[in-house]
Write a protein that holds these residues in place. Structure first.
Motif, PDB file in Angstrom:
ATOM      1  N   ALA A   1     -82.647  22.514   9.016  1.00  0.00           N
ATOM      2  CA  ALA A   1     -83.067  22.903   7.668  1.00  0.00           C
ATOM      3  C   ALA A   1     -84.583  22.917   7.585  1.00  0.00           C
ATOM      4  O   ALA A   1     -85.260  22.176   8.293  1.00  0.00           O
ATOM      5  N   ASP A   2     -85.087  23.784   6.729  1.00  0.00           N
ATOM      6  CA  ASP A   2     -86.512  23.824   6.405  1.00  0.00           C
ATOM      7  C   ASP A   2     -86.688  23.208   5.024  1.00  0.00           C
ATOM      8  O   ASP A   2     -85.916  23.505   4.101  1.00  0.00           O
ATOM      9  N   ASP A   3     -87.713  22.356   4.883  1.00  0.00           N
ATOM     10  CA  ASP A   3     -88.040  21.832   3.563  1.00  0.00           C
ATOM     11  C   ASP A   3     -88.323  22.999   2.621  1.00  0.00           C
ATOM     12  O   ASP A   3     -88.853  24.028   3.040  1.00  0.00           O
TER      13      ASP A   3
ATOM     14  N   LEU B   1     -88.056  16.645  -2.666  1.00  0.00           N
ATOM     15  CA  LEU B   1     -86.899  16.007  -2.035  1.00  0.00           C
ATOM     16  C   LEU B   1     -86.784  14.559  -2.512  1.00  0.00           C
ATOM     17  O   LEU B   1     -85.701  14.078  -2.835  1.00  0.00           O
TER      18      LEU B   1
ATOM     19  N   PHE C   1     -84.105  22.298   0.041  1.00  0.00           N
ATOM     20  CA  PHE C   1     -84.298  23.026   1.292  1.00  0.00           C
ATOM     21  C   PHE C   1     -84.469  24.514   1.038  1.00  0.00           C
ATOM     22  O   PHE C   1     -83.825  25.092   0.168  1.00  0.00           O
TER      23      PHE C   1
ATOM     24  N   ILE D   1     -80.894  26.375   5.250  1.00  0.00           N
ATOM     25  CA  ILE D   1     -80.021  25.459   5.982  1.00  0.00           C
ATOM     26  C   ILE D   1     -79.155  26.302   6.903  1.00  0.00           C
ATOM     27  O   ILE D   1     -78.594  27.315   6.484  1.00  0.00           O
TER      28      ILE D   1
END
Length: 135
Positions: free
Chosen positions: A24-26, A36, A111, A114
């Motif tokens: 996943a990328d923030d 987050l 995210f 994902i």
């Protein structure tokens, strides 16, 4: 009485017919959007989030984040956390379970992307190569 300790290993379900990986990328930091840490209700001044669990079972989705307590573990940086793991063989984490009503917002806002890849358990040790479909 000692608190319960459990090791976070690979994701598991009842039969593990399919196993795999995830990435996943923030989400991009955007003004007026929760981070987050805010979504999970974690104090950024004390904890560093190092893991996330997402579970979908029948019609229920749950989420937890795992965070290092920097005060208890006497660490400050990501490098300190890495050193803690290398030196001690493990990194103690605290679990923060998200309330069920917050999971959808968590997935939408935490995210940017994902990706989950599952493969049949019997072929997990083999390299799968995508080839053109034949007619």
């Amino acid at each position: 009485m000692q608190a319960e300790r459990r090791v976070l290993g690979p994701a598991e379900v009842r039969w593990n017919d399919y196993v795999g990986t995830a990435a996943a990328d923030d989400a991009d930091a955007v003004l007026d959007r929760p981070s987050l840490y805010e979504l999970a209700g974690v104090d950024r001044g004390r904890y560093t989030i190092v893991g996330v669990d997402l579970t979908i079972w029948e019609d229920t989705t749950t989420a937890s984040v795992y965070a290092v307590d920097r005060v208890t573990e006497q660490v400050e940086t990501q490098g300190d956390i890495d050193a803690l793991g290398r030196e001690g063989g493990e990194i103690p984490v605290v679990e923060f379970r998200l309330p069920s009503q917050a999971v959808e917002d968590f997935l939408d806002d935490a995210f940017k992307r994902i990706s989950v890849r599952l493969v049949a358990r019997g072929v997990r040790e083999h390299r799968l190569v995508v080839v053109p479909q034949t007619s």
